[in-house]
Design a protein around this motif. Structure first.
Motif, PDB file in Angstrom:
ATOM      1  N   UNK A 269       0.899  -1.349   0.019  1.00  0.00           N
ATOM      2  CA  UNK A 269      -0.128   0.221  -0.051  1.00  0.00           C
ATOM      3  C   UNK A 269       0.870   1.394   0.029  1.00  0.00           C
ATOM      4  N   UNK A 270       0.816   1.944  -1.187  1.00  0.00           N
ATOM      5  CA  UNK A 270       1.700   3.282  -1.191  1.00  0.00           C
ATOM      6  C   UNK A 270       1.148   4.218  -2.150  1.00  0.00           C
ATOM      7  N   UNK A 271       1.058   5.498  -1.870  1.00  0.00           N
ATOM      8  CA  UNK A 271       0.667   6.551  -2.921  1.00  0.00           C
ATOM      9  C   UNK A 271       1.788   7.309  -3.024  1.00  0.00           C
ATOM     10  N   UNK A 272       1.635   7.813  -4.348  1.00  0.00           N
ATOM     11  CA  UNK A 272       2.894   8.441  -5.085  1.00  0.00           C
ATOM     12  C   UNK A 272       2.537   9.997  -5.042  1.00  0.00           C
ATOM     13  N   UNK A 273       1.623  10.539  -4.448  1.00  0.00           N
ATOM     14  CA  UNK A 273       0.991  11.866  -4.816  1.00  0.00           C
ATOM     15  C   UNK A 273       1.862  12.954  -4.113  1.00  0.00           C
ATOM     16  N   UNK A 274       1.937  14.163  -5.028  1.00  0.00           N
ATOM     17  CA  UNK A 274       2.782  14.985  -4.484  1.00  0.00           C
ATOM     18  C   UNK A 274       4.026  15.039  -3.751  1.00  0.00           C
ATOM     19  N   UNK A 275       4.550  14.189  -4.765  1.00  0.00           N
ATOM     20  CA  UNK A 275       6.245  13.751  -4.222  1.00  0.00           C
ATOM     21  C   UNK A 275       7.156  14.921  -4.457  1.00  0.00           C
ATOM     22  N   UNK A 276       8.261  15.059  -3.831  1.00  0.00           N
ATOM     23  CA  UNK A 276       9.252  15.920  -3.949  1.00  0.00           C
ATOM     24  C   UNK A 276      10.059  15.817  -5.142  1.00  0.00           C
ATOM     25  N   UNK A 277      10.745  16.810  -5.728  1.00  0.00           N
ATOM     26  CA  UNK A 277      11.556  16.820  -6.852  1.00  0.00           C
ATOM     27  C   UNK A 277      11.044  17.739  -7.811  1.00  0.00           C
ATOM     28  N   UNK A 278      11.953  18.489  -8.445  1.00  0.00           N
ATOM     29  CA  UNK A 278      11.811  19.455  -9.468  1.00  0.00           C
ATOM     30  C   UNK A 278      10.689  19.148 -10.624  1.00  0.00           C
ATOM     31  N   UNK A 279      10.856  17.771 -11.013  1.00  0.00           N
ATOM     32  CA  UNK A 279      10.322  17.431 -12.282  1.00  0.00           C
ATOM     33  C   UNK A 279       9.103  16.324 -11.782  1.00  0.00           C
ATOM     34  N   UNK A 280       8.952  16.221 -10.671  1.00  0.00           N
ATOM     35  CA  UNK A 280       7.880  15.181 -10.446  1.00  0.00           C
ATOM     36  C   UNK A 280       6.342  15.615 -10.632  1.00  0.00           C
ATOM     37  N   UNK A 281       5.722  14.833 -11.485  1.00  0.00           N
ATOM     38  CA  UNK A 281       4.104  14.891 -11.963  1.00  0.00           C
ATOM     39  C   UNK A 281       3.539  14.539 -10.507  1.00  0.00           C
ATOM     40  N   UNK A 282       2.329  15.619 -10.112  1.00  0.00           N
ATOM     41  CA  UNK A 282       1.992  15.273  -8.855  1.00  0.00           C
ATOM     42  C   UNK A 282       0.972  14.496  -8.550  1.00  0.00           C
ATOM     43  N   UNK A 283       0.105  14.155  -9.579  1.00  0.00           N
ATOM     44  CA  UNK A 283      -0.691  13.223  -9.631  1.00  0.00           C
ATOM     45  C   UNK A 283      -0.317  11.914 -10.120  1.00  0.00           C
ATOM     46  N   UNK A 284       0.524  11.099  -9.540  1.00  0.00           N
ATOM     47  CA  UNK A 284       1.213   9.945  -9.957  1.00  0.00           C
ATOM     48  C   UNK A 284       0.692   8.710  -9.146  1.00  0.00           C
ATOM     49  N   UNK A 285       0.396   7.586  -9.470  1.00  0.00           N
ATOM     50  CA  UNK A 285       0.215   6.328  -8.791  1.00  0.00           C
ATOM     51  C   UNK A 285       0.412   4.999  -9.319  1.00  0.00           C
ATOM     52  N   UNK A 286       0.593   4.011  -8.503  1.00  0.00           N
ATOM     53  CA  UNK A 286       0.736   2.762  -9.125  1.00  0.00           C
ATOM     54  C   UNK A 286      -0.882   2.175  -9.449  1.00  0.00           C
ATOM     55  N   UNK A 287      -0.766   0.905 -10.227  1.00  0.00           N
ATOM     56  CA  UNK A 287      -1.975   0.258 -10.373  1.00  0.00           C
ATOM     57  C   UNK A 287      -1.835  -1.285  -9.834  1.00  0.00           C
ATOM     58  N   UNK A 288      -2.432  -1.801  -9.328  1.00  0.00           N
ATOM     59  CA  UNK A 288      -2.319  -3.158  -8.541  1.00  0.00           C
ATOM     60  C   UNK A 288      -3.323  -4.360  -8.909  1.00  0.00           C
ATOM     61  N   UNK A 289      -2.628  -5.550  -8.634  1.00  0.00           N
ATOM     62  CA  UNK A 289      -3.481  -6.687  -8.890  1.00  0.00           C
ATOM     63  C   UNK A 289      -4.075  -7.201  -7.425  1.00  0.00           C
ATOM     64  N   UNK A 290      -5.253  -7.666  -7.501  1.00  0.00           N
ATOM     65  CA  UNK A 290      -5.630  -8.425  -6.246  1.00  0.00           C
ATOM     66  C   UNK A 290      -5.917  -9.822  -6.434  1.00  0.00           C
TER      67      UNK A 290
END
Length: 354
Positions: A269-290
């Motif tokens: 379980x990990x979200x990748x939103x609003x990550x630091x970094x000059x070039x980071x896209x702020x609405x990034x996420x992973x997609x998962x299999x259950x």
């Protein structure tokens, strides 16, 4: 259009699995079984490509229904599919309660798209708080001073803003509303795959939102980047945590994912939103299999894991061609190790990665 293509592909795969024309390439002949999955539309273009390639190479057939993350979670819990797919990860306690395991497949970006006559791709700039005010209905025209303030020099049309959101349970909505919750204090609507939207029209799936926006001058929506790219849509630059306005692209999604520490993420379980970094896209996420930790039919569980093991080994180039970000090697190794928790009635793992 993407949904149409996917349905056609799914039908062709199902037919291929049932036909006896080329026994050398049937699932039975390859030692596998046809597998069924359902859920997120976010990775659907990629899963379709992986399925097409793998079917030709190994004979393993996949029938994937892009019905949204909420539908994928419901169907795997009900046991009607071999795996569910979601962009809204489940927390470790919910996985345990439902008897499920979870792992990521790729990462990507959620992108605001608009239909603005006279405004080209990448000209429009948005901040998180401004995006929240638009989706709250507080900023209702493109000529509003709040939009003009972050877009100096851009000739914005005097058009009413038509807000478009998802109508189905959606992991893309989960990422979008989770981001707004993080960056805009005025966004009190909540963060979920399904929220009580204050305003706007609902579209089903990423393709439904894209279609609404394309048909409606003045509309704004949010879609996974592959849908924006394949539909040739006008996307916006977003201001990130470093204060920079960045373009949505594989590089900016990768920049957001670079600092992720998956070793401290129970159940992945990990979200990748609003990550630091000059070039980071702020609405990034992973997609998962259950999938279920205890497999009543070990052959099906084995086939699901074989499919994604193949994707980890051979699917990165395809993922990159569609602007998804492949998982790093150490995370793939960690996921493969986790598959030992998927067992059959005899308690033994149904699949061990080579």
């Amino acid at each position: 259009m993407i949904r149409t293509i996917l349905v056609a592909l799914t039908a062709s795969l199902a037919l291929a699995a049932c036909s006896g024309g080329d026994k050398a390439k049937t699932p039975a002949a390859s030692g596998g079984v046809a597998i069924s999955g359902a859920g997120a539309t976010f990775p659907a273009p990629l899963y379709a490509k992986w399925a097409e390639t793998q079917k030709a190479e190994t004979g393993l057939a996949l029938n994937y229904q892009a019905i949204g993350s909420g539908g994928g979670i419901k169907q795997i819990k009900a046991g009607t599919v071999a795996f569910g797919a979601t962009d809204k990860p489940l927390k470790a306690d919910e996985l345990t309660q439902a008897g499920l395991v979870q792992f990521p497949t790729v990462m990507g970006g959620v992108v605001p798209v608009a239909n603005l006559p006279g405004v080209a791709k990448g000209q429009l700039k948005l901040t998180g708080p401004l995006l929240a005010d638009i989706y709250l209905g507080k900023v209702a025209k493109w000529s509003d001073p709040a939009v003009a303030a972050v877009n100096p020099g851009v000739k914005l049309p005097n058009l009413a803003i038509t807000v478009v959101h998802r109508s189905d349970g959606s992991g893309t909505s989960f990422l979008f509303t989770s981001y707004l919750t993080q960056v805009a204090p005025q966004w009190t609507v909540g963060a979920s795959d399904s929220v009580a939207w204050p305003t706007g029209l609902g579209g089903k799936g990423n393709d439904g939102v894209a279609a609404f926006v394309k048909q409606t001058p003045g509309a704004i929506g949010y879609v996974e980047y592959a849908y924006a790219k394949q539909n040739d849509m006008t996307y916006a630059l977003m201001q990130n945590a470093a204060g920079a306005f960045v373009i949505p692209a594989a590089d900016s999604f990768a920049a957001a994912a670079a600092g992720a520490d998956w070793s401290k993420a129970p159940g992945f379980y990990l979200l990748l939103l609003n990550q630091p970094g000059q070039n980071a896209w702020p609405i990034t996420g992973a997609t998962f299999i259950l999938l279920h930790a205890k497999q009543a039919d070990p052959a099906k569980g084995q086939s699901v894991l074989k499919f994604f093991d193949w994707a980890y080994a051979k699917g990165d180039a395809t993922a990159q061609s569609l602007d998804y970000v492949p998982l790093p090697a150490d995370l793939k190794a960690r996921v493969r190790q986790s598959w030992s928790a998927v067992t059959g009635p005899d308690g033994k793992p149904v699949y061990v990665a080579p």
